[in-house]
Motif scaffolding. Sequence first.
Motif, mmCIF file in Angstrom:
data_model
loop_
_atom_site.group_PDB
_atom_site.id
_atom_site.type_symbol
_atom_site.label_atom_id
_atom_site.label_comp_id
_atom_site.label_asym_id
_atom_site.label_seq_id
_atom_site.Cartn_x
_atom_site.Cartn_y
_atom_site.Cartn_z
ATOM 1 N N ARG A 190 0.497 -1.108 0.040
ATOM 2 C CA ARG A 190 -0.029 -0.035 0.233
ATOM 3 C C ARG A 190 0.872 1.329 0.130
ATOM 4 N N PHE A 191 2.056 1.260 0.605
ATOM 5 C CA PHE A 191 3.075 2.275 0.497
ATOM 6 C C PHE A 191 3.912 2.198 -0.706
ATOM 7 N N ARG A 192 3.680 3.324 -1.491
ATOM 8 C CA ARG A 192 4.304 3.551 -2.677
ATOM 9 C C ARG A 192 5.958 3.368 -2.758
ATOM 10 N N SER A 220 7.734 -0.003 6.122
ATOM 11 C CA SER A 220 6.459 -0.339 5.574
ATOM 12 C C SER A 220 5.467 -1.655 6.367
ATOM 13 N N SER A 221 6.460 -2.853 6.469
ATOM 14 C CA SER A 221 5.906 -3.858 7.190
ATOM 15 C C SER A 221 5.377 -3.638 8.430
ATOM 16 N N GLY A 222 5.991 -2.663 9.298
ATOM 17 C CA GLY A 222 5.475 -2.249 10.624
ATOM 18 C C GLY A 222 4.359 -1.571 10.574
ATOM 19 N N LEU A 223 4.270 -0.583 9.738
ATOM 20 C CA LEU A 223 3.174 0.274 9.580
ATOM 21 C C LEU A 223 1.815 -0.659 9.103
ATOM 22 N N TRP A 224 2.113 -1.766 8.339
ATOM 23 C CA TRP A 224 0.844 -2.552 7.914
ATOM 24 C C TRP A 224 0.406 -3.429 9.233
ATOM 25 N N ASN A 225 1.495 -3.852 9.957
ATOM 26 C CA ASN A 225 1.366 -4.580 11.175
ATOM 27 C C ASN A 225 0.467 -3.656 12.334
#
Length: 304
Positions: free
Chosen positions: A270-272, A293-298
């Motif tokens: 989702r993060f460009r 980006s993985s941390g923001l998704w979690n």
Amino acid sequence: MLKVEKVLKPTRLCLALTGLNPEEFLSLLPTFTESLNHFKRNKYRNNPKRQRKLGGGRKGIVPSISDKLFFILFYYKCYPTYDVLAFFYGCNRSNAMRRQKYLTGILEATLAKNLVLPKRQLRNVEDFLKAFPEAREVFIDATERPIQRPKDRDQQKANYSGKKHRHTRKNLIISDKKKRIGFLSRTVEGKQHDFTLLKALAPPRHMPLKIKKHLDLGFKGWDDQFPGHRISQPQRKPRTRNLSQTVKEQNKRKSGIRVLVEHAIGGIKRFRITTDVFRNKLKGFDDQAILISSGLWNYHLAAR
């Protein structure tokens, strides 16, 4: 300059610009503030000549802490060039670059405090169980991101992916049924094979035998090399004959379950910054970008 107050009211706009809804943004703000103040205290602790109090002096291009959080989330979600950032914030492009580098470290520390960053190394079974404490099944896959064509000939060969027909960087992902990223390997050259990457960075011997692993055909040979594990993997079509209808239906069911790891990877992307051609030349930043980006998704999953 972009103002946080204008962004937080419409949920759709906040999601489009930061990747988080307004409630998630505001929930992340206190920990971000704590991490920022902790960094400043450590920075000036050994400076006896400093006379200003913490927070004193010139405010810079992003004065408030909420503006700082929006700045770095906006960078990861939309991945603008430094020229575009400089235009929106009325500064020099080098100033925008320095601000991004500084706030990236603060954001990573914030996500670490929220316990949403994926594990980076599996040294034993205990590490695996810490990453997936309640999981009865996990989903394993690799993901690639495009990069600019390296100028060095050796780097060109190492990073060229025959699968994607372009130069890429690769990571191994292990997620659970809730699409949470529990393990993220270090970033490697796109040329590396998925199964080779798994054996080097997340060895199956460090995974409990009873936990079911959902795999694609990129990990063919697991049964022969690591017997005893519970795995779900589609059957490859032989060269000399077609698959039976029963096997085709089984493959379809397995793929329908394994698609959860694709959803988890889609959450990261989702993060460009993880989907556009990666432009940054700073050493190690390609790895830090996908980690954050993985941390923001979690974090998004945990806040739901």
